[in-house]
Design a protein around this motif. Structure first.
Motif, PDB file in Angstrom:
ATOM      1  N   TYR A   1      -5.051   4.278   7.170  1.00  0.00           N
ATOM      2  CA  TYR A   1      -5.646   3.167   7.924  1.00  0.00           C
ATOM      3  C   TYR A   1      -4.564   2.267   8.528  1.00  0.00           C
ATOM      4  N   HIS A   2      -3.502   2.012   7.772  1.00  0.00           N
ATOM      5  CA  HIS A   2      -2.414   1.195   8.307  1.00  0.00           C
ATOM      6  C   HIS A   2      -1.773   1.868   9.518  1.00  0.00           C
TER       7      HIS A   2
ATOM      8  N   LYS B   1      -6.910   7.587  -2.695  1.00  0.00           N
ATOM      9  CA  LYS B   1      -7.265   6.252  -2.209  1.00  0.00           C
ATOM     10  C   LYS B   1      -6.062   5.598  -1.520  1.00  0.00           C
ATOM     11  N   HIS B   2      -4.897   5.706  -2.115  1.00  0.00           N
ATOM     12  CA  HIS B   2      -3.712   5.086  -1.532  1.00  0.00           C
ATOM     13  C   HIS B   2      -3.259   5.809  -0.264  1.00  0.00           C
TER      14      HIS B   2
ATOM     15  N   ALA C   1       0.832  -1.211   0.000  1.00  0.00           N
ATOM     16  CA  ALA C   1       0.000   0.000   0.000  1.00  0.00           C
ATOM     17  C   ALA C   1       0.860   1.251   0.000  1.00  0.00           C
TER      18      ALA C   1
ATOM     19  N   SER D   1      -5.089  12.975   2.990  1.00  0.00           N
ATOM     20  CA  SER D   1      -6.338  12.430   2.451  1.00  0.00           C
ATOM     21  C   SER D   1      -7.420  13.501   2.362  1.00  0.00           C
TER      22      SER D   1
ATOM     23  N   LYS E   1      -5.266   7.129   1.819  1.00  0.00           N
ATOM     24  CA  LYS E   1      -6.192   6.646   2.849  1.00  0.00           C
ATOM     25  C   LYS E   1      -5.801   5.256   3.332  1.00  0.00           C
ATOM     26  N   TYR E   2      -5.351   4.399   2.419  1.00  0.00           N
ATOM     27  CA  TYR E   2      -4.898   3.076   2.850  1.00  0.00           C
ATOM     28  C   TYR E   2      -3.744   3.218   3.834  1.00  0.00           C
ATOM     29  N   HIS E   3      -2.811   4.115   3.541  1.00  0.00           N
ATOM     30  CA  HIS E   3      -1.678   4.314   4.446  1.00  0.00           C
ATOM     31  C   HIS E   3      -2.163   4.880   5.787  1.00  0.00           C
TER      32      HIS E   3
END
Length: 199
Positions: A108-109, A101-102, A76, A132, A104-106
């Motif tokens: 969340y991680h 989108k990416h 990610a 984000s 946001k993935y980071h």
């Protein structure tokens, strides 16, 4: 988005000048809400979530510790770096939205991994969230601009404001993104793995 735009340029523009745009957006929003069957869509969403919850029992995680999440975290993060580079190499609504989108993935991680070192991961989490939000605002401006395309009135003046704000957001996102994605994927994963082990 309209209100945020006028808030940002409050000292430079008179709200009354753009009131016809606000009126048209309000009427459009009412029409959309009247046509929308939110209750049905929420019922479908609820069913899907209940089905997904039942499938969780079938998930099998073979690794333990950071190894269980390392590959996903690194993938990610790497995708976020690539999406950022693509957004500035060929700027478009789609490329910035993909980067969001990416990011946001980071984000969340970093939320999930915050306990490994609270101060470090919290700073990274705040930066990823802020990025984000900036990219989300950039996307909202692009969407509003598309919605207003072809309309008469003061739209061209408002478009100029949206262009300015979009450029500000893109410049700010670049600075923040370069900091957030400064490390190579293997290096950031190794660092977080070290924090995990130390904890």
């Amino acid at each position: 988005t309209y209100d945020n735009m006028l808030g940002r340029f409050a000292g430079e523009v008179a709200r009354a000048h753009f009131a016809p745009i606000r009126r048209a957006l309000t009427l459009h929003a009412r029409a959309v809400h009247e046509r929308d069957d939110l209750a049905s869509r929420l019922a479908v969403f609820r069913e899907r979530m209940l089905e997904a919850r039942e499938r969780v029992e079938d998930w099998h995680i073979e690794d333990d510790g950071f190894e269980a999440v390392r590959d996903g975290f690194m993938r990610a993060y790497r995708s976020g770096r690539k999406a950022m580079a693509a957004a500035y190499a060929e700027p478009s609504e789609e490329s910035f939205h993909e980067w969001r989108k990416h990011a946001k993935y980071h984000w969340y991680h970093t939320r999930l991994l915050e306990p490994v070192w609270k101060s470090e991961m919290r700073a990274r989490r705040h930066a990823a969230k802020h990025l984000s939000v900036m990219l989300g605002d950039h996307h909202d401006i692009s969407t509003l601009k598309t919605h207003l395309a072809g309309r008469n009135g003061r739209v061209s003046d408002f478009n100029a404001l949206m262009d300015r704000r979009g450029a500000e957001l893109a410049a700010g996102a670049r600075i923040l993104g370069e900091r957030l994605y400064a490390a190579k994927p293997k290096a950031i994963a190794a660092e977080v793995a070290g924090w995990w082990q130390a904890r």
